[in-house]
Design an enzyme around this catalytic site. Sequence first.
Site, PDB file in Angstrom:
ATOM      1  N   LYS A 108       0.838  -1.204   0.000  1.00  0.00           N
ATOM      2  CA  LYS A 108       0.000   0.000   0.000  1.00  0.00           C
ATOM      3  C   LYS A 108       0.874   1.255   0.000  1.00  0.00           C
ATOM      4  O   LYS A 108       1.747   1.400   0.838  1.00  0.00           O
ATOM      5  CB  LYS A 108      -0.897   0.004   1.233  1.00  0.00           C
ATOM      6  CG  LYS A 108      -1.824  -1.198   1.303  1.00  0.00           C
ATOM      7  CD  LYS A 108      -2.493  -1.301   2.672  1.00  0.00           C
ATOM      8  CE  LYS A 108      -1.509  -1.629   3.769  1.00  0.00           C
ATOM      9  NZ  LYS A 108      -2.160  -1.852   5.074  1.00  0.00           N
ATOM     10  N   THR A 157      -8.100   9.468   8.464  1.00  0.00           N
ATOM     11  CA  THR A 157      -7.595   8.282   7.769  1.00  0.00           C
ATOM     12  C   THR A 157      -7.318   7.137   8.745  1.00  0.00           C
ATOM     13  O   THR A 157      -6.626   6.185   8.418  1.00  0.00           O
ATOM     14  CB  THR A 157      -6.279   8.614   7.033  1.00  0.00           C
ATOM     15  OG1 THR A 157      -5.340   9.140   7.996  1.00  0.00           O
ATOM     16  CG2 THR A 157      -6.487   9.645   5.938  1.00  0.00           C
ATOM     17  N   GLY A 206      -7.428   3.826  10.467  1.00  0.00           N
ATOM     18  CA  GLY A 206      -7.984   2.510  10.165  1.00  0.00           C
ATOM     19  C   GLY A 206      -8.129   2.178   8.691  1.00  0.00           C
ATOM     20  O   GLY A 206      -8.771   1.183   8.341  1.00  0.00           O
ATOM     21  N   THR A 207      -7.516   2.954   7.804  1.00  0.00           N
ATOM     22  CA  THR A 207      -7.635   2.624   6.373  1.00  0.00           C
ATOM     23  C   THR A 207      -7.082   1.225   6.080  1.00  0.00           C
ATOM     24  O   THR A 207      -7.662   0.473   5.303  1.00  0.00           O
ATOM     25  CB  THR A 207      -6.874   3.647   5.482  1.00  0.00           C
ATOM     26  OG1 THR A 207      -5.561   3.841   6.031  1.00  0.00           O
ATOM     27  CG2 THR A 207      -7.595   4.967   5.396  1.00  0.00           C
ATOM     28  N   GLY A 208      -5.958   0.899   6.718  1.00  0.00           N
ATOM     29  CA  GLY A 208      -5.312  -0.392   6.456  1.00  0.00           C
ATOM     30  C   GLY A 208      -6.153  -1.568   6.936  1.00  0.00           C
ATOM     31  O   GLY A 208      -6.337  -2.557   6.208  1.00  0.00           O
ATOM     32  N   CYS A 209      -6.669  -1.471   8.159  1.00  0.00           N
ATOM     33  CA  CYS A 209      -7.514  -2.548   8.710  1.00  0.00           C
ATOM     34  C   CYS A 209      -8.755  -2.724   7.841  1.00  0.00           C
ATOM     35  O   CYS A 209      -9.171  -3.841   7.524  1.00  0.00           O
ATOM     36  CB  CYS A 209      -7.983  -2.198  10.124  1.00  0.00           C
ATOM     37  SG  CYS A 209      -6.659  -1.823  11.270  1.00  0.00           S
TER      38      CYS A 209
HETATM   39  N1  LIG Z   1      -5.461   9.954   1.749  1.00  0.00           N
HETATM   40  C1  LIG Z   1      -5.824   8.878   1.059  1.00  0.00           C
HETATM   41  N2  LIG Z   1      -6.586   8.998  -0.056  1.00  0.00           N
HETATM   42  C2  LIG Z   1      -6.980   7.913  -0.754  1.00  0.00           C
HETATM   43  N3  LIG Z   1      -6.665   6.656  -0.427  1.00  0.00           N
HETATM   44  C3  LIG Z   1      -5.900   6.469   0.677  1.00  0.00           C
HETATM   45  C4  LIG Z   1      -5.448   7.552   1.477  1.00  0.00           C
HETATM   46  N4  LIG Z   1      -4.713   7.057   2.501  1.00  0.00           N
HETATM   47  C5  LIG Z   1      -4.711   5.734   2.345  1.00  0.00           C
HETATM   48  N5  LIG Z   1      -5.412   5.365   1.247  1.00  0.00           N
HETATM   49  C6  LIG Z   1      -5.638   4.007   0.777  1.00  0.00           C
HETATM   50  O1  LIG Z   1      -6.017   3.266   1.907  1.00  0.00           O
HETATM   51  C7  LIG Z   1      -5.458   1.979   1.853  1.00  0.00           C
HETATM   52  C8  LIG Z   1      -4.605   1.742   3.078  1.00  0.00           C
HETATM   53  O2  LIG Z   1      -3.331   2.311   2.853  1.00  0.00           O
HETATM   54  P1  LIG Z   1      -2.362   2.867   3.974  1.00  0.00           P
HETATM   55  O3  LIG Z   1      -1.037   3.006   3.329  1.00  0.00           O
HETATM   56  O4  LIG Z   1      -2.979   4.062   4.610  1.00  0.00           O
HETATM   57  O5  LIG Z   1      -2.395   1.652   4.998  1.00  0.00           O
HETATM   58  P2  LIG Z   1      -1.949   1.613   6.497  1.00  0.00           P
HETATM   59  O6  LIG Z   1      -0.803   2.526   6.705  1.00  0.00           O
HETATM   60  O7  LIG Z   1      -1.752   0.188   6.823  1.00  0.00           O
HETATM   61  O8  LIG Z   1      -3.174   2.176   7.301  1.00  0.00           O
HETATM   62  P3  LIG Z   1      -3.325   2.145   8.903  1.00  0.00           P
HETATM   63  O9  LIG Z   1      -2.555   3.314   9.407  1.00  0.00           O
HETATM   64  O10 LIG Z   1      -4.780   2.264   9.102  1.00  0.00           O
HETATM   65  O11 LIG Z   1      -2.755   0.862   9.389  1.00  0.00           O
HETATM   66  C9  LIG Z   1      -4.690   1.895   0.547  1.00  0.00           C
HETATM   67  O12 LIG Z   1      -5.505   1.350  -0.469  1.00  0.00           O
HETATM   68  C10 LIG Z   1      -4.376   3.335   0.249  1.00  0.00           C
HETATM   69  O13 LIG Z   1      -4.194   3.542  -1.122  1.00  0.00           O
HETATM   70 MG   LIG Z   2      -1.807  -0.671   8.708  1.00  0.00          MG
END
Ligand SMILES: Nc1ncnc2c1ncn2[C@@H]1O[C@H](COP(=O)(O)OP(=O)(O)OP(=O)(O)O)[C@@H](O)[C@H]1O
Ligand SMILES: [Mg+2]
Length: 279
Positions: free
Chosen positions: A175, A207, A209-212
Amino acid sequence: MQGRVLIIAGSDSGGGAGIQADIKACAAMDAYSGTAITALTAQDTLGVHGVHPVPLDFIRHQIRLSLRDIGADAIKTGMLGDAATIDAVCDALAEDGQGIPLVADPVMVAKGGSNLLAPDAVATLKRRLVPAAALLTPNIPEAEVISGMRITGLEEMRAAAAAMLAMGVPAVLLKGGHLEGNRLLDLLATRDGSEVFESARIHSRHTHGTGCTLASSIAAGLAQGMALRDAVLRGRAYVQAALRTAPGLGQGHGPLNHGVTVDPARIEALTHGADAALA
Ligand SMILES: Nc1ncnc2c1ncn2[C@@H]1O[C@H](COP(=O)(O)OP(=O)(O)OP(=O)(O)O)[C@@H](O)[C@H]1O
Ligand SMILES: [Mg+2]
């Protein structure tokens, strides 16, 4: 409702990430979810203020009961915390979860910066969790730790993904949310080749929890029999819709709108006694 997901992860009392995000994402994808909770976190949108681990026997107990009674069509792991927990979860899955696709989100650091995985657990994660997974979903910093490579752009994402495939996982979704720039790239790499999914960055501090949310919605898709690529595409579209309509809660990294797929008209129907229409 279609598809059963067993979620093995930590609780986020703030409700935006962790088990809470996972359950909401599965419901939003119309899948069932059971849970095995690995740790309780006292958390808000500003950060993680405390972690209370769950005894290993009790984690194994939750997994065993969930898989033996309700069963699962896909499994998702999130925060595992330390090496002993990774071992316990992998042991339990080897016993009762054989043949069920595992989406492993190798959570290491929370959005607010708190460590969610002991640094000495990385070797265990690489040795046990990575080869057990059907899909690994690292963000950039996690991919750097697992691959041992520095990642500043797409070519390095490709090289790191190849290094992770070589560790025995058949697919990696790397990601790109943590890279700079207005274009956001996620790389899906499998042994048959790789594909880049691109989207515009949504400028928002909400943003959490985007990853979960992404990993669980993909697990829901796999549980429903979708092909991996289709499950990833649907999961990404869901996360972006949930980001775009985030409710704006909290003073830090606020939660997404997990219920973006819920139809308000159907809820309204309940208030007018039209519940038969939903049966
Ligand atoms: N600002 C944003 N706009 C659009 N898509 C986003 C944004 N931030 C993250 N994403 C998307 O959300 C998903 C999760 O990516 P991210 O890199 O944020 O994961 P993460 O760091 O594991 O998240 P978390 O911090 O929740 O564990 C991916 O598909 C990414 O492309
Ligand atoms: Mg994550």
